[in-house]
Design an enzyme around this catalytic site. Structure first.
Site, short mmCIF file in Angstrom:
data_model
loop_
_atom_site.label_atom_id
_atom_site.label_comp_id
_atom_site.label_asym_id
_atom_site.label_seq_id
_atom_site.Cartn_x
_atom_site.Cartn_y
_atom_site.Cartn_z
N PHE A 100 51.16 43.19 -7.83
CA PHE A 100 51.98 44.17 -9.13
C PHE A 100 53.28 43.47 -9.04
O PHE A 100 54.07 43.57 -8.16
CB PHE A 100 51.67 45.49 -8.86
CG PHE A 100 52.53 46.30 -10.09
CD1 PHE A 100 51.83 46.48 -11.44
CD2 PHE A 100 53.87 46.43 -9.76
CE1 PHE A 100 52.52 47.12 -12.32
CE2 PHE A 100 54.59 47.29 -10.93
CZ PHE A 100 53.78 47.80 -12.10
N LYS A 124 64.00 49.26 -6.30
CA LYS A 124 63.68 50.38 -5.78
C LYS A 124 64.62 51.33 -4.76
O LYS A 124 65.52 51.82 -5.38
CB LYS A 124 62.21 50.24 -5.02
CG LYS A 124 61.10 49.94 -6.12
CD LYS A 124 59.69 50.70 -5.82
CE LYS A 124 58.77 50.89 -6.97
NZ LYS A 124 58.11 49.69 -7.50
N ASP A 173 58.23 39.31 -3.29
CA ASP A 173 58.69 40.56 -3.85
C ASP A 173 58.57 41.78 -2.92
O ASP A 173 57.49 42.06 -2.51
CB ASP A 173 57.59 40.82 -5.05
CG ASP A 173 57.72 42.04 -5.96
OD1 ASP A 173 58.45 42.94 -5.35
OD2 ASP A 173 57.10 42.36 -6.89
C1 LIG Z 1 57.78 48.92 -8.70
C2 LIG Z 1 57.34 47.53 -8.57
C3 LIG Z 1 57.93 46.40 -9.48
C4 LIG Z 1 58.47 46.95 -10.62
O1 LIG Z 1 59.84 47.45 -10.56
P1 LIG Z 1 60.42 48.20 -11.75
O2 LIG Z 1 61.47 48.87 -11.26
O3 LIG Z 1 59.49 49.28 -11.91
O4 LIG Z 1 60.58 47.43 -13.09
C5 LIG Z 1 57.73 45.20 -9.02
N1 LIG Z 1 57.00 44.91 -8.15
C6 LIG Z 1 56.63 45.79 -6.81
C7 LIG Z 1 56.19 45.22 -5.77
C8 LIG Z 1 57.08 47.04 -7.30
O5 LIG Z 1 56.21 47.96 -6.38
#
Ligand SMILES: *Cc1c(COP(=O)(O)O)cnc(C)c1O
Length: 386
Positions: free
Chosen positions: A134, A248, A219
Site C-alpha cells: 500500500f 506519518k 516506503d
Molecule cells: C499511510 C501510508 C501511505 C499513505 O500516506 P498518506 O499520508 O495517507 O497519504 C503510504 N504508504 C504507507 C506504507 C502507508 O502506511
C-alpha cells in the site's frame, strides 16, 4: 452537544468514505484517548501509526505553540530558520548515502515525489512493487498499490506498474529489467496485513537494482521513526535504499511527508514543488518529535515493549488466533475469522485497534505505551477472543 450530535454532523456533512466506529474522540495524552463523555481508551492506532511519541507530547505542543506565534507559513523560495534545522536533523538521522530531502505534507505526496524523481533520474518508465503493498491514494501512489479495490474504479492509472509476490526473489529477478526505473517496497507491509520482508529478499532487491540500473525505494511511511524497534526498519538488515519515503510519525501528529534522496540522484530547479511542504509549523513539530524519539530512545522502547506484549499475548494461547507477526510495536494478529467484529469488541473493552485486510487485527500503539497499558490490551484481546 454530545457524542451522538457530533456523529450526526459528520455523517451528514462528510463524504461517506470511511467505515466509522461509534466513538467521538476529543482528547489524547500519551497512549490514551478520551471520548466526549470522558471514557478512556488505550490507543493501539496512534492515528494510524502517527502518534509514535504519544498524543500531545508536551514538547511537541510547546514547539508548535512557539512557532505559531512567530511564523506559520513560508514558501520554499525563501529560506527559513526552522526548516533549515529540520532538514539537517532529518538527513543526519537517515543513512549516510541519503543526503538531501524534499518536504511535503503526506505519505502519498512523498511517494509521488519518489516516483517522479526515479523516472527523472533513470529516464526509464517502469516500476515494480509488491503484492499486498500500500502506497497511498493519489493516481501515482494508487498505481503502485496492489489491492484491486483501491485501483480498479480509477483506471486508467499511471502506466508501467507491475506487482510481485513479497519474499519471492525469483519473481523480482524476472520483473526487474533495463526499463525498470525503481523497485518500491515496504520493509513491513502495514495495510496489507503486517507482512515482514525478510532480510534475504531485501538484500536481493538491492543487488538486482544495482546490477540492472534501477533505483531501490523504501516506503517507510509506516515503519519509520522507531516503530519496528530500529529508527528505520531497513536498519534490521542493513540494506540502504536510494530513495527513502517518510511521513506519518515524522512530525508528532502534524501533517508532513519527506522524500530523501541519495547524493547521485540529480533533481533541478522547477522539476517539482509544493505550497505547504516544509512549512515552519510542521518543521517545528518534526524537530521536536525527532528529538523526543532520540532522547527517549523510542526505538529501543518499541523493541522491548513489543517483545513484552508478544510474550504476554502468547501466554493467553488464544485459540481463534492463527498467527502473530510482529516487528517492534508493529503487530499483526491474524485471526481464523473476520477482524471487524473483534475490533468492535475491543472498543467495548476500552481498546482501539486497526484492521489490516479482512482477518488481521493490527496494533500500532504510541511507542511510549506503558506495560500496564499493554496488559490492558492483552486483557481486552482475551475477552474479545475467548
Ligand atoms: C499511510 C501510508 C501511505 C499513505 O500516506 P498518506 O499520508 O495517507 O497519504 C503510504 N504508504 C504507507 C506504507 C502507508 O502506511
Amino acid at each position: 452537544m454530545n457524542d451522538a450530535d457530533y456523529q450526526a454532523l459528520e455523517d451528514r456533512y462528510a463524504l461517506p468514505l470511511y467505515s466509522k466506529r461509534g466513538v467521538t474522540i476529543v482528547r489524547g495524552s500519551g497512549a490514551l484517548l478520551f471520548d466526549a463523555q470522558g471514557r478512556e481508551y488505550v490507543d493501539c492506532t496512534a492515528g494510524i501509526g502517527v502518534a509514535n511519541v504519544g498524543h500531545c507530547h508536551p514538547r511537541v505542543v510547546a514547539a508548535i505553540s512557539e512557532q505559531a506565534q512567530r511564523l506559520i507559513t513560508c514558501p520554499n523560495v525563501f529560506y527559513n530558520d526552522t526548516r533549515s534545522r529540520l532538514l539537517q536533523t532529518l538527513v543526519q538521522t537517515a543513512p549516510g548515502i541519503l543526503t538531501r530531502a524534499f518536504l511535503c505534507n503526506s505519505g502519498a505526496e512523498a511517494i509521488e515525489a519518489a516516483l517522479k524523481f526515479a523516472r527523472l533520474h533513470t529516464g526509464r518508465p517502469n516500476f515494480v512493487s509488491a503484492m499486498r503493498g500500500f502506497h497511498g491514494r493519489t493516481m501515482g501512489a494508487v498505481s503502485a498499490t496492489f489491492t484491486k479495490k483501491y485501483r480498479a474504479p480509477f483506471e486508467p492509472l499511471v502506466p508501467g506498474f507491475q506487482y510481485v509476490a513479497l519474499n519471492k526473489i525469483e519473481q523480482l529477478e524476472a520483473a526487474v529489467d533495463e526499463h525498470t526505473a525503481a523497485v518500491l517496497l515496504e520493509p513491513v507491509q502495514g495495510e496489507g496485513g503486517v507482512n515482514i520482508a525478510n532480510a534475504e529478499y531485501l538484500v536481493a532487491a538491492r543487488r538486482l537494482c544495482d546490477e540492472r540500473g534501477a533505483l531501490l525505494i523504501f516506503d517507510e511511511i509506516q515503519t519509520g521513526f522507531c516503530r519496528t524497534g530500529k529508527f528505520f526498519a531497513h536498519q534490521h538488515c542493513n540494506v540502504v535504499p536510494d530513495i527513502l519515503v517518510l511521513a506519518k510519525a515524522i512530525a508528532g501528529g502534524v501533517p508532513m511527508g519527506a522524500t530523501l534522496l541519495a547524493e547521485n540522484i540529480t533533481v533541478s530547479e522547477g522539476h517539482h514543488g509544493t505550497t505547504f511542504g516544509g512549512n515552519p509549523l510542521a518543521c517545528a513539530a518534526a524537530l521536536a518529535a525527532i528529538d523526543i524519539m532520540r532522547e527517549e530512545k523510542l526505538d529501543e522502547r518499541a523493541a522491548s515493549s513489543g517483545a513484552y506484549f508478544e510474550r504476554r499475548l502468547q501466554a493467553e494461547k488464544l485459540a481463534r488466533v492463527r498467527d502473530v507477526r510482529r516487528l517492534g510495536l508493529m503487530v499483526g494478529i491474524e485471526l481464523k475469522e473476520k477482524a471487524q467484529p473483534v475490533l468492535s469488541a475491543l472498543l467495548e473493552n476500552g481498546v482501539l485497534a486497526l484492521p489490516a485486510g479482512a482477518t488481521v487485527v493490527r496494533l500500532l500503539p504510541p511507542l511510549v505505551i506503558e506495560e500496564p497499558q499493554l496488559d490492558r490490551v492483552v486483557a481486552a484481546l482475551h475477552t474479545a477472543l475467548q
